[in-house]
Design a protein around this motif. Structure first.
Motif, PDB file in Angstrom:
ATOM      1  N   ILE A   1       3.145  -4.119  -2.079  1.00 21.29           N
ATOM      2  CA  ILE A   1       3.430  -3.739  -3.471  1.00 21.29           C
ATOM      3  C   ILE A   1       3.554  -2.228  -3.596  1.00 21.29           C
ATOM      4  O   ILE A   1       4.468  -1.715  -4.242  1.00 21.29           O
ATOM      5  CB  ILE A   1       2.322  -4.302  -4.390  1.00 21.29           C
ATOM      6  N   MET A   2       2.647  -1.509  -2.980  1.00 21.27           N
ATOM      7  CA  MET A   2       2.686  -0.039  -3.037  1.00 21.27           C
ATOM      8  C   MET A   2       3.997   0.530  -2.511  1.00 21.27           C
ATOM      9  O   MET A   2       4.456   1.568  -2.976  1.00 21.27           O
ATOM     10  CB  MET A   2       1.551   0.546  -2.188  1.00 21.27           C
TER      11      MET A   2
ATOM     12  N   MET B   1      -5.950  -4.511  -3.176  1.00 20.04           N
ATOM     13  CA  MET B   1      -6.644  -4.203  -1.920  1.00 20.04           C
ATOM     14  C   MET B   1      -8.157  -4.213  -2.073  1.00 20.04           C
ATOM     15  O   MET B   1      -8.873  -4.549  -1.137  1.00 20.04           O
ATOM     16  CB  MET B   1      -6.246  -2.806  -1.445  1.00 20.04           C
TER      17      MET B   1
ATOM     18  N   GLU C   1      -5.180  -9.519   1.252  1.00 17.49           N
ATOM     19  CA  GLU C   1      -5.024  -8.759   0.007  1.00 17.49           C
ATOM     20  C   GLU C   1      -4.644  -7.307   0.293  1.00 17.49           C
ATOM     21  O   GLU C   1      -3.864  -6.705  -0.451  1.00 17.49           O
ATOM     22  CB  GLU C   1      -6.310  -8.813  -0.829  1.00 17.49           C
ATOM     23  N   CYS C   2      -5.199  -6.760   1.341  1.00 18.06           N
ATOM     24  CA  CYS C   2      -4.808  -5.389   1.726  1.00 18.06           C
ATOM     25  C   CYS C   2      -3.331  -5.358   2.111  1.00 18.06           C
ATOM     26  O   CYS C   2      -2.611  -4.401   1.790  1.00 18.06           O
ATOM     27  CB  CYS C   2      -5.672  -4.887   2.876  1.00 18.06           C
TER      28      CYS C   2
ATOM     29  N   GLY D   1      -6.274   0.668   3.774  1.00 13.78           N
ATOM     30  CA  GLY D   1      -6.989  -0.253   2.890  1.00 13.78           C
ATOM     31  C   GLY D   1      -8.071  -1.015   3.634  1.00 13.78           C
ATOM     32  O   GLY D   1      -9.196  -1.160   3.148  1.00 13.78           O
TER      33      GLY D   1
ATOM     34  N   ARG E   1      -0.998  -7.461   1.080  1.00 11.63           N
ATOM     35  CA  ARG E   1      -0.238  -7.650  -0.165  1.00 11.63           C
ATOM     36  C   ARG E   1      -0.179  -6.353  -0.958  1.00 11.63           C
ATOM     37  O   ARG E   1       0.892  -5.968  -1.461  1.00 11.63           O
ATOM     38  CB  ARG E   1      -0.891  -8.718  -1.054  1.00 11.63           C
ATOM     39  N   GLY E   2      -1.315  -5.713  -1.094  1.00  9.98           N
ATOM     40  CA  GLY E   2      -1.366  -4.460  -1.833  1.00  9.98           C
ATOM     41  C   GLY E   2      -0.448  -3.413  -1.221  1.00  9.98           C
ATOM     42  O   GLY E   2       0.261  -2.692  -1.936  1.00  9.98           O
ATOM     43  N   ALA E   3      -0.435  -3.340   0.094  1.00  8.12           N
ATOM     44  CA  ALA E   3       0.400  -2.350   0.773  1.00  8.12           C
ATOM     45  C   ALA E   3       1.880  -2.645   0.541  1.00  8.12           C
ATOM     46  O   ALA E   3       2.693  -1.728   0.380  1.00  8.12           O
ATOM     47  CB  ALA E   3       0.074  -2.337   2.263  1.00  8.12           C
TER      48      ALA E   3
ATOM     49  N   LEU F   1      -0.619   1.957   5.216  1.00  7.18           N
ATOM     50  CA  LEU F   1      -1.426   1.800   3.994  1.00  7.18           C
ATOM     51  C   LEU F   1      -2.296   0.557   4.070  1.00  7.18           C
ATOM     52  O   LEU F   1      -3.434   0.553   3.590  1.00  7.18           O
ATOM     53  CB  LEU F   1      -0.512   1.770   2.767  1.00  7.18           C
ATOM     54  N   MET F   2      -1.779  -0.510   4.667  1.00  4.99           N
ATOM     55  CA  MET F   2      -2.629  -1.687   4.880  1.00  4.99           C
ATOM     56  C   MET F   2      -3.835  -1.287   5.731  1.00  4.99           C
ATOM     57  O   MET F   2      -4.972  -1.638   5.415  1.00  4.99           O
ATOM     58  CB  MET F   2      -1.829  -2.789   5.578  1.00  4.99           C
TER      59      MET F   2
ATOM     60  N   GLY G   1      -1.294  -2.214  -6.335  1.00  5.94           N
ATOM     61  CA  GLY G   1      -1.607  -2.482  -4.926  1.00  5.94           C
ATOM     62  C   GLY G   1      -3.039  -2.113  -4.588  1.00  5.94           C
ATOM     63  O   GLY G   1      -3.732  -2.852  -3.882  1.00  5.94           O
TER      64      GLY G   1
ATOM     65  N   GLU H   1       2.957   0.550  -9.368  1.00  7.77           N
ATOM     66  CA  GLU H   1       2.858  -0.379  -8.245  1.00  7.77           C
ATOM     67  C   GLU H   1       1.787   0.075  -7.253  1.00  7.77           C
ATOM     68  O   GLU H   1       1.085  -0.752  -6.656  1.00  7.77           O
ATOM     69  CB  GLU H   1       4.214  -0.501  -7.520  1.00  7.77           C
TER      70      GLU H   1
ATOM     71  N   LEU I   1      -7.395   4.838  -2.831  1.00  9.04           N
ATOM     72  CA  LEU I   1      -6.282   4.139  -2.174  1.00  9.04           C
ATOM     73  C   LEU I   1      -4.996   4.273  -2.987  1.00  9.04           C
ATOM     74  O   LEU I   1      -3.904   4.384  -2.424  1.00  9.04           O
ATOM     75  CB  LEU I   1      -6.636   2.667  -1.946  1.00  9.04           C
TER      76      LEU I   1
END
Lengths: 478, 478, 478, 478
Positions: free
Chosen positions: B286-287, A287, B279-280, B223, B282-284, B219-220, A283, A279, A219
């Motif tokens: 941030i990415m 995830m 969380e996915c 994920g 959030r991660g996306a 990206l989410m 991320g 980042e 990812l």
């Protein structure tokens, strides 16, 4: 004020006289390829020769066992010649054949011609020192034994410790398929390990209990591939999965590691891009419910060309001319060129700014034109950090068939060839001549320094490798 | 104590007597398909009929304009019949034809048979109330007008406001291709909007200045697709991109939105899975250097089967038997079945636990066997929340050709057919009979309540929709 | 032979004299923003003025209702002025304010200054024609009314039909934040719709029966994001999801569409890259069990700069000088600049090759230096196709605050400002003067044509838009 | 007809009498853990003991050096006992300690208890053979030495060669944390290598010339993660990257490999899912311009439970009772259980269908209830292929602390413990008793065979491993 034809001719003769010793040294190092920061035998061979030439050698420079400085001369300006000698993994190849054939299957090989690079720079250094002596000129010559150029940024570690401070100019070269000035803007880079830790679990029985570190690596990579759209022009990001977490598909992978190499035209851009890659790693960890740590492996700065010195080098190259390749050289080069695709060749030429096909010749019988315009070169080199500290000039020496890509079996196969030897000797002449120009012409050095000051825009050199990263890297070299 | 054959026969006759009024009501609602929480005309039609039958109607229940409760009777146990009446977007279809043919292109249609559902539940409620009166039994009948079942969780909003408190049992049914007890464990779910905000930029000229919200959505989603490996068995996650950030490729998309529907067997699992999807997101964010906000749209709990009431319902179904489909019904059903693939049919049968092909018949002439074993059903229904509060029993009424999938033109096309009417009437008989069982048998109700208590393991009902989410959703229904 | 100062001054005076009519025309077109290929009112306004000036107008050129050619003059060389007049969706904005404030929420706006572009090119054309007449020179002036530049490649469709054949040179300009020669190598491009068809299914109940077209779009996009690493330098690929397959997460999406815009320095590279994007689409269809079809929307060629004509233009620009902005212009420009980030400004300057911050001024009081070096510009323009057929020269006219990005509310807000009017008039002077240079200097035209021949390397022009793609696109403009 | 208490007691005594020899054998094999298909020493140890017991041994069965069959007895029904003996990589662990502590760092270990499995099955086989002799009953006992169960599907290769043909029933067991019948439907699977070949290139200098095989692996994985949404219920797909193409980020990876393990409830579903995974691989190759080849490593069929034999086994288990664990066993088990999380324990219990926490005990003092209902177990076993050919019955023997997961250091640590020995002996009793039931009761065998015929629905056994895949796999075991 510059070398007149007679002087240049005398200098050339001196280089030629000593050439056999240094081509033999180059061949010897070709035959014992050693990977980054492990170049112990190659270093001993170089030091023995330098000491035989009367240079004073300091070992273990910057705390790196295979870094050293050799010095000779007296007062005056100080000019450094930069030498390399590390090989590449997986590139073992027989010399003199035009087909891929490993000497030692899986072994290392000199795919970047650093055997020639070090020996040629030494030959130039020794000749320049001899000329200073002969002509009774003040001046000090240094030869820098620079380890770990391939993925190791040896010079950057050395720069961090101040090893290049006090130089008035630095001179080096690189073997390649063409002759000319190497006026490149190479990219700054950061090389960083990202490690993820998750939770193992039976992938069929209880996948919901697992947290996959391999998922995190994948990812992160997906995220970075999306990031590519949004990076500054001429940036580069690439990666290798250095630990995929095990070969068993029925276990959720609890650990995984990916090594990123991040490049951009300027070191501050590379740092900013690095931050954005981090980042992506963060991320990905979020995830996947894993944790992420990172370790900077190395970094280097972009190369600042020095047009002042480059124009001087170019003049010398024009006067010296291309190497006098013979028929055997041409035949072997033609055979090697026959193993390259048209795209390989045109891509190689384009990377030198030599768009035309050079009339289809297999060896470069000329000198690349140079009008003071630098080329963006998308690779990186730790010469960059030297060039941020001291005016630095580089030559290309035509050692390989036209179109030969770096880091290929073709480059290794030509590593002891006639063209390699001749290209190295010719480059040594040009380097020695340019160094003598600088020794004799304070104005030239002053202008070179002024140019560097302007290009740096008043910023002090800041080493991109964090202080806590030890040189050489403690990590096992892979 | 249960309905003896004579009583059941009398009750059936009463249902049949009133059937024409309710099939006409069902057909009328079929003809004015209204989407979730906008079922104003359908509600008026239902209320008019209920008032004509002497029910007292409370409108605007739980603050929802199309939710209502109708009550009749006196003291005794209180049994609620649950009715629905909302349609589905994009499913406009002519009735009575065996090919896809929209009545109003792009219009709505009753693809889940809620026209029948509401009318049939009313018919059962009215008949049960009449029987109480006739037999002089104490007892109160309620009809719940429940809006927004399709993606709206109307009953869950109603449950949050306590509308089902005080009931002793709830009875309902659903049209389908088979007859029988519907003893399902449906999934709890959360439906949530995730919105990303980035920064627009010219995608060719300055992509490095853009921060793409569409990248974040993609990206989410990537994920979450990786997350699928690591979710509890029988979970489901699906999504729709509700705003792709514009149709112009040369602008970096500054905004984007994705709507997630997250399901799991138990509401606490669904909540935990929802947290991981967050969380996915959030991660996306941030990415991609974007910001993320989210909005819970609705949620519902899993259905708790009530075997006690289901066994009672099953007994009634066996006594009442399958609808008496006629030749025209069979011909039309065969034509509809001819439009389905074998996989459609076998998949449909499997979802009812009816593995065998029922001998290839186009209509279901029997009653599904039932031994008290519930089926996991991977969809969700807001009946789930009612079943968490009060013992709830559901029937399947055979209204469609065997194999007809829900939410298809085939379901709409059969919405006013002979089989639909007959299936609705038969289900009404079984519901009324089961309600009368409960009215007359305190022990049955007591056991049903004890079973619910045990299944809930002592936990109090907690509505999964956060308090701040307004019912009906303020968001424009799309 | 070139314009002497007196002549240039006379020409400037003529432009100034007619300027009010054309700034009014520009303002009028600003006030009726029309999207690509629907510029009917704008075209009528332009034609009326051209006919008033005695031009002969041919409508419906190349089968496009809003493409036209206006001609005046007699014999001699034929020089074409290229005008545009289409607006952009979603950019409605009040004029003269330094904050985002839509005139018509959701409406269109002239975010690329094409109101000025068309009127300014007309002003130049008319003045050049007048000068020919006044000076009794042979020569023919054409004004090309070119629709659909924004995402429509109107000129490329026109080029396919031979509309620019027979010209000796083409002249145009573009409003921007700076004054100077626009010597750019813009990118060739292809714009293509990819559509996927899968199979709908209930996403919770029978996800295994569904084949998701949205999955295919997402996987294609992931594939293309990976492809970014492996494309030629200076390529660009971007996309918009034009159909996400519905807003309902509980249905597996049976259809989806994504629109790709693919660019590269040369049209053959763009075609090769397009082919690789198609492979990503094919791969995604195979991965998901869906089917893929594609539709080329439009394409255009890269711009070939013409240094010969550019040097002539540059000379004229230097003689004419920057517009004489007044205090009100400067105040408004400063307010607009205040809404831009430093990164916006420096990025804008860099895109013009103007690295320095111009001393922080809000308007550009000079003329960009020009030494014959062209800039790579990563956008695309259908001027590219004209430049492949006929020597073409372009100017930048300083109409906006320094740093103003294209396609922004800031550009729209300045569309009727003092700086916009002055920048347009100054550009018209330079264009007229350069055209007169060409009319009077056959040698200049000959050299310009020879340069074009050399740049094209002997290849005949080949329109990148496939023959079967109809102009204007039949697709509804979105 | 079945074992009466006296007989069962006699049989138990015989097992106990021989138990020390077989627990010693088990301990010995624990101490020389050998990986799949390399179990040479373990096989020799087993064969020596079987020959000592008078069994006739056939080696090199099915062309596999570590597969063998030992037979004893005369005529009558033929009943086979299945033994395993392979260990797992990376699980070296000291015995008898309750903390992770490798005996040989990086070494192998018996994490699945196959040391016990083989010795216990031998003990049962020998005892059954002895009982036949003692009681003068006709009947033949076979012990199957089955190698490579861990990721090798040894029995499936053996089944392909007909090794299990002619059996009337097969009996086996598995060590675990509980006692009872193992009536599971395990998943069929396919294990396949996908290899991609691209083109290396300098990742910074000429990334456009590279075609990344690592990209292909990642995109395949992304595609498969999207596919997860659309697979049949209870399917499983997992993968490991077995070659990431090198650790050097500055070379575009020219080769990469990923190993997939694909499972589904029925072998034909697994094959269909495998085909869809292949489509993901094909799509990834097309996206990246690489080529893909694949190699099936192994496959196995789902397990068909045999309720007839399982009911017989259950009766014996109930009569024999749980092992008589002593205080030392309980203490050590409690210590091991203390290293497990609550989720580990509850997840383990759930996988046995034992929802309740067994009162918190550290060892299982009872026998799992069994009503003929089989459990879906999401792992796979090559016992599946045996169960497709011959009625097969399996026991769980309580050898480990409650909650101990398979393939963990905790399982290895308990491999020579008191509970392991006692659980093995108790399982041997139950297996021997069930085999004797079958020998003595032709009706039982007839019913067991009829059940198998019905479950197979008339299909002939078809080995899922393609004929061209050699057994044992030639690939180096990793």
């Amino acid at each position: 004020m510059r070398n007149d034809p007679i002087e240049l001719s005398r200098l050339s003769a001196e280089v030629e006289a000593k050439a056999p010793v240094y081509t033999e040294l180059s061949d010897r190092i070709w035959g014992m390829p050693e990977l980054r920061f492990a170049e112990h035998r190659s270093v001993e061979a170089q030091i023995a020769q330098l000491e035989a030439e009367g240079f004073t050698v300091t070992r273990d420079v910057a705390g790196i066992p295979t870094a050293f400085v050799a010095e000779s001369g007296d007062g005056g300006p100080v000019i450094g010649f930069l030498g390399e000698f590390d090989a590449l993994a997986g590139l073992s190849q027989e010399a003199g054949v035009a087909e891929p054939r490993a000497e030692v299957p899986g072994g290392s090989g000199h795919g970047c011609g650093h055997n020639l690079l070090g020996a040629g720079a030494m030959l130039a250094a020794v000749t320049a020192r001899d000329a200073l002596r002969t002509q009774g000129l003040p001046g000090t010559v240094r030869y820098y034994g620079c380890p770990g150029e391939e993925g190791g940024s040896g010079k950057t570690f050395m720069a961090r410790e101040g090893v290049f401070d006090g130089l008035d100019a630095a001179v080096t070269w690189h073997p390649g398929p063409l002759n000319g000035v190497m006026s490149v803007k190479s990219l700054a880079n950061f090389q960083v390990y990202f490690r993820f830790r998750g939770k193992a679990s039976h992938a069929a029985g209880s996948p919901h209990l697992g947290r996959s570190a391999l998922d995190a690596v994948e990812l992160m990579n997906v995220g970075v591939n999306y990031l590519r759209e949004h990076v500054p022009q001429d940036s580069r990001v690439h990666y290798a999965i250095t630990d995929s977490g095990g070969v068993s598909p029925n276990v959720v992978q609890a650990r995984a590691e990916v090594l990123y190499l991040i490049r951009a035209p300027r070191v501050e851009q590379a740092k900013a891009l690095f931050d954005r890659v981090v980042e992506c790693a963060r991320g990905a960890a979020i995830m996947t419910g894993t944790t992420m740590t990172m370790e900077v492996d190395k970094a280097c700065s972009e190369t600042l060309p020095n047009t002042t010195l480059e124009m001087a080098l170019h003049g010398n190259l024009l006067n010296i001319g291309a190497p006098a390749y013979d028929a055997a050289d041409r035949d072997f080069a033609a055979a090697i060129k026959g193993t390259l695709s048209e795209e390989d060749v045109s891509s190689s030429l384009a990377s030198f700014g030599a768009e035309a096909a050079l009339g289809g010749a297999a060896l470069h019988d000329g000198v690349l034109p140079f009008d003071g315009t630098s080329i963006i070169q998308h690779g990186s080199t730790d010469v960059g950090d030297v060039s941020q500290i001291v005016p630095t000039v580089q030559a290309w020496g035509g050692c390989w068939a036209v179109g030969t890509p770096f880091h290929t079996w073709q480059a290794v196969a030509q590593g002891k060839s006639g063209q390699a030897h001749k290209g190295m000797v010719q480059a040594a002449k040009a380097m020695a001549a340019t160094a003598l120009d600088a020794f004799r012409d304070p104005e030239l050095l002053a202008r070179a320094k002024a140019e560097l000051t302007e290009r740096r825009g008043g910023r002090a050199y800041e080493c991109p490798i964090p202080a806590e990263v030890v040189a050489p890297p403690l990590r096992v070299v892979r």
